[in-house]
Design a protein around this motif. Structure first.
Motif, PDB file in Angstrom:
ATOM      1  N   ASP A   1       0.861  -1.173   0.000  1.00  0.00           N
ATOM      2  CA  ASP A   1       0.000   0.000   0.000  1.00  0.00           C
ATOM      3  C   ASP A   1       0.902   1.229   0.000  1.00  0.00           C
ATOM      4  O   ASP A   1       2.126   1.109  -0.086  1.00  0.00           O
ATOM      5  CB  ASP A   1      -0.969  -0.010   1.189  1.00  0.00           C
ATOM      6  N   ARG A   2       0.324   2.401   0.096  1.00  0.00           N
ATOM      7  CA  ARG A   2       1.148   3.615   0.020  1.00  0.00           C
ATOM      8  C   ARG A   2       2.101   3.754   1.200  1.00  0.00           C
ATOM      9  O   ARG A   2       3.120   4.440   1.102  1.00  0.00           O
ATOM     10  CB  ARG A   2       0.250   4.847  -0.071  1.00  0.00           C
ATOM     11  N   ASP A   3       1.772   3.132   2.310  1.00  0.00           N
ATOM     12  CA  ASP A   3       2.644   3.214   3.477  1.00  0.00           C
ATOM     13  C   ASP A   3       3.872   2.324   3.341  1.00  0.00           C
ATOM     14  O   ASP A   3       4.869   2.537   4.027  1.00  0.00           O
ATOM     15  CB  ASP A   3       1.867   2.823   4.740  1.00  0.00           C
ATOM     16  N   THR A   4       3.819   1.321   2.477  1.00  0.00           N
ATOM     17  CA  THR A   4       4.946   0.396   2.330  1.00  0.00           C
ATOM     18  C   THR A   4       5.672   0.554   0.997  1.00  0.00           C
ATOM     19  O   THR A   4       6.628  -0.172   0.732  1.00  0.00           O
ATOM     20  CB  THR A   4       4.466  -1.067   2.454  1.00  0.00           C
ATOM     21  N   THR A   5       5.213   1.490   0.154  1.00  0.00           N
ATOM     22  CA  THR A   5       5.837   1.655  -1.174  1.00  0.00           C
ATOM     23  C   THR A   5       6.264   3.102  -1.394  1.00  0.00           C
ATOM     24  O   THR A   5       6.150   3.625  -2.488  1.00  0.00           O
ATOM     25  CB  THR A   5       4.867   1.221  -2.294  1.00  0.00           C
ATOM     26  N   GLY A   6       6.763   3.728  -0.348  1.00  0.00           N
ATOM     27  CA  GLY A   6       7.135   5.141  -0.453  1.00  0.00           C
ATOM     28  C   GLY A   6       8.484   5.378  -1.101  1.00  0.00           C
ATOM     29  O   GLY A   6       8.789   6.504  -1.499  1.00  0.00           O
ATOM     30  N   LYS A   7       9.315   4.353  -1.218  1.00  0.00           N
ATOM     31  CA  LYS A   7      10.650   4.510  -1.775  1.00  0.00           C
ATOM     32  C   LYS A   7      10.729   3.883  -3.165  1.00  0.00           C
ATOM     33  O   LYS A   7       9.995   2.953  -3.483  1.00  0.00           O
ATOM     34  CB  LYS A   7      11.694   3.855  -0.868  1.00  0.00           C
ATOM     35  N   ILE A   8      11.641   4.407  -3.965  1.00  0.00           N
ATOM     36  CA  ILE A   8      11.867   3.836  -5.292  1.00  0.00           C
ATOM     37  C   ILE A   8      12.290   2.376  -5.156  1.00  0.00           C
ATOM     38  O   ILE A   8      13.163   2.033  -4.366  1.00  0.00           O
ATOM     39  CB  ILE A   8      12.951   4.634  -6.037  1.00  0.00           C
ATOM     40  N   GLY A   9      11.633   1.511  -5.901  1.00  0.00           N
ATOM     41  CA  GLY A   9      11.966   0.099  -5.889  1.00  0.00           C
ATOM     42  C   GLY A   9      11.132  -0.738  -4.942  1.00  0.00           C
ATOM     43  O   GLY A   9      11.211  -1.970  -4.980  1.00  0.00           O
ATOM     44  N   ASP A  10      10.307  -0.096  -4.094  1.00  0.00           N
ATOM     45  CA  ASP A  10       9.508  -0.860  -3.135  1.00  0.00           C
ATOM     46  C   ASP A  10       8.500  -1.773  -3.835  1.00  0.00           C
ATOM     47  O   ASP A  10       8.304  -2.919  -3.427  1.00  0.00           O
ATOM     48  CB  ASP A  10       8.768   0.084  -2.180  1.00  0.00           C
ATOM     49  N   HIS A  11       7.821  -1.247  -4.888  1.00  0.00           N
ATOM     50  CA  HIS A  11       6.861  -2.080  -5.614  1.00  0.00           C
ATOM     51  C   HIS A  11       7.532  -3.356  -6.122  1.00  0.00           C
ATOM     52  O   HIS A  11       7.022  -4.469  -5.923  1.00  0.00           O
ATOM     53  CB  HIS A  11       6.288  -1.324  -6.827  1.00  0.00           C
TER      54      HIS A  11
END
Length: 686
Positions: free
Chosen positions: A467-477
């Protein structure tokens, strides 16, 4: 007689860096002899303006003064800021259309058409909000290792779809590719792209979410090689510039990206693919508020390119156009390996208490069983945080945002409450500010609470939360999806970003938590969106050789959207919604333009928007003017919001009437305490 063709032009018409509506037009400048060889249409220049200078962009060159410039002092350009030509004739024409159709500034449209990094440091003043931290980092999508992705043998339905797309590329109508989840739409796109490249033409592929680009890049590069360039806003500044220039110079022939990639500089464009065409993320929600589908349609028409809109749940407007013969309908109703669509089980949550767990017992048991069988599970909940709000159990007060008219979302892991609109954060209160009570109830749970509940249900199992809380950094997705694809994570849990495009053969169970929550939105598209979300996330199950199941938890089991999703019956939803929209005069039976007024003084906002509504009632006689009224979200970021909804047969006349009023207001008053936003063909009415 000596021909003047090819000789330097004497005058340049320039759009300068101004944001006032009254000044939304080109200004005429003389081209000095020493700059004549450098000034080109599409150049960035420095131009004098009043007592200072401004950055501007040349939109035309002329031998004679145009009528609107006669009688005015014509001052010379100062210098050319870059030798590059940023906009060709087609993109200049397109951006001019955008300024008129969407009611934005031409400058805003020009900036949207070329990424900020491409405009280089000379234009940095136009992009103050540029995220500088991206400059030093590389996005994984642009460095995906290429593994061969061989072509499949197409089914009969896929062959027919491919033929329809090929005919669109030769001057035929756009194609609406309506294919059930897992029907192999991507394979059809890939083979259509390969045919197009063999003819020496270029290809554009749009996807709705950054979370989808990694898997898409693997497949397109695996099939088409290094000819594929990736273009989206999360790339680093050098990467975006390099890709854009590679496309402009013809070094790459395919662009794959999100909404903004629709402006990629492809001069031999032969095919445009819009995957998941129903997605609202194709509509930009800040100026210029364009829809990528509309821009793609115009670009395809200009180049004689094919256009394919693909979805398992097409927008009702697109399906209506197909029924009217504007689009050619290509249907794929079967999965290519003969897999059945997943069986869907309905769970009526009305029978459960308010303090019950988020996962009903049947779904909990199904999760345990699938994990025991070494299979994977996807759980969808379109709400992040731990709980939607905190509410005093004594007086009923919800802890709200001081700047917006919504409750604060409680994030337990971070120990704070946060507004997801203005980013205000505070600690949870110990006592109710209204009555002094200390007993607080939690509102509906979000992904953080669901994660904790699942972890307790199946201890020791690796859970990937997206979700947006766990994908805030580049490469998280990409990191999260790699964990799931490799089997390291057995459960993928997340919000809307996991509902589409993901194809993992070991996913045999999908759980939809609060699947009908979309129905609570005050929007005429609520039923359509509910059906789309349920159908899309359900389609993640059973895409391999193992059968899939879906457990759908809802509070309104009798609603048409839920029943249609349960039966995967798009046509039932379409028929009922068309009847309703025709009677209420909503799209596709009219065109909408929304105007939003906002300001710090609520009275001033309501007065100004009422004047606008009255003007439109007098001047837009063929349109129905609804409102003004407070927006659903009455206050955001400290500003009060009112809106007017205009219903007409065409967008542009409505936008022209609104723009004329706002331009006159700008001339009379200059800067105002009340600001206006024109949203042509809005996708949200909140």
């Amino acid at each position: 007689m000596v021909s003047c063709q090819g000789l330097p032009k004497k005058y340049a018409r320039v759009i300068v860096n101004l944001t006032a509506r009254a000044l939304n037009h080109p200004f005429t400048y003389a081209v000095p002899a020493e700059l004549a060889a450098e000034v080109k249409v599409g150049s960035a220049v420095e131009a004098p303006f009043r007592s200072g200078t401004l950055v501007g962009f040349v939109v035309s060159l002329d031998d004679e003064l145009t009528a609107d410039a006669l009688g005015h002092e014509i001052r010379p350009l100062i210098k050319v800021l870059d030798k590059a030509v940023f906009w060709g004739a087609e993109l200049l024409d397109l951006t001019h259309f955008m300024s008129r159709y969407y009611g934005c500034l031409w400058l805003e449209a020009l900036q949207a058409a070329v990424p900020a990094p491409v405009l280089k440091s000379v234009l940095a003043s136009l992009h103050a909000k540029r995220r500088s931290h991206l400059a030093a980092k590389k996005h994984p999508c642009s460095h995906v290792s290429i593994a061969e992705y061989p072509a499949w043998k197409l089914t009969a339905q896929q062959e027919l779809a491919l033929q329809a797309i090929s005919e669109s590329c030769c001057g035929g109508p756009p194609v609406l590719l309506y294919g059930v989840t897992g029907s192999g739409k991507t394979e059809v796109y890939l083979q259509a792209a390969a045919r197009c490249l063999q003819q020496g033409r270029q290809v554009m592929v749009l996807v709705p979410e950054l979370s989808l680009t990694h898997q898409a890049v693997e497949r397109y590069r695996g099939r088409l090689g290094e000819t594929v360039g990736v273009l989206h806003s999360a790339l680093s500044i050098p990467e975006r510039r390099d890709c854009w220039l590679s496309l402009q110079q013809g070094k790459k022939q395919v662009v794959l990206g999100t909404r903004s990639a629709v402006f990629a500089p492809l001069d031999a464009l032969g095919l445009i693919v819009i995957d998941e065409e129903h997605e609202t993320s194709y509509k930009q929600e800040n100026a210029p508020r364009y829809h990528a589908r509309q821009i793609a349609y115009r670009r395809a028409k200009h180049y004689g390119a094919g256009l394919v809109l693909g979805s398992a749940t097409p927008s009702l407007e697109s399906y209506y156009l197909a029924q009217q013969g504007r689009y050619r309908l290509a249907a794929m109703t079967e999965r290519p390996q003969g897999q059945n669509l997943p069986e869907v089980h309905l769970i009526d949550m009305r029978q459960r208490g308010k303090r019950s767990k988020m996962i009903a017992p049947p779904l909990a048991e199904a999760i345990r069983q699938r994990l025991a069988d070494k299979q994977q599970v996807v759980l969808y909940l379109n709400r992040r945080g731990y709980s939607k709000y905190l509410q005093c159990n004594d007086c009923g007060l919800s802890v709200g945002c001081p700047h917006c008219s919504i409750p604060l979302t409680y994030h337990k892991n971070k120990g704070h409450m946060r507004c997801h609109y203005c980013d205000f954060a505070s600690s949870p209160p110990d006592l109710c500010p209204n009555c002094g009570g200390s007993d607080f109830l939690h509102g509906k749970g979000g992904t953080e609470r669901l994660f904790n509940e699942v972890a307790a249900l199946v201890p020791g199992v690796k859970i990937a939360r997206m979700d947006r809380d766990t994908t805030g950094k580049i490469g998280d997705h990409e990191r999260i999806l790699r964990e799931f694809a490799s089997g390291e994570a057995q459960i993928l849990l997340g919000t809307k970003m996991i509902t589409k495009g993901l194809d993992y053969p070991m996913v045999t169970l999908v759980g939809v938590i609060n699947g009908d929550e979309e129905l609570n939105m005050p929007d005429f598209r609520a039923s359509e969106r509910c059906f789309q979300l349920i159908t899309q996330v359900a389609g993640r199950a059973g895409r391999g050789h193992l059968p899939g199941e879906v457990y759908l938890q809802v509070y309104n089991p009798d609603q048409l959207a839920v029943q249609a999703a349960l039966q995967n019956d798009y046509l039932a939803l379409y028929s009922a919604e068309m009847t309703l929209r025709r009677s209420l005069r909503y799209p596709p039976f009219c065109r909408l333009v929304r105007v939003i007024a906002s300001g710090l003084d609520e009275m001033a906002v309501s007065v100004q928007v009422a004047k606008l509504a009255e003007y439109l009632r007098q001047h837009s006689r063929d349109a129905e003017i609804v409102g003004p009224a407070p927006c659903v979200l009455e206050r955001l970021q400290g500003k009060y919001r009112y809106h007017v909804l205009c219903k007409g047969q065409a967008v542009q006349p409505l936008v022209e009437d609104i723009s004329a009023y706002l331009e006159e207001l700008s001339r009379r008053h200059g800067s105002m305490s009340v600001s206006f936003v024109i949203d042509a063909e809005p996708q949200s009415l909140t």
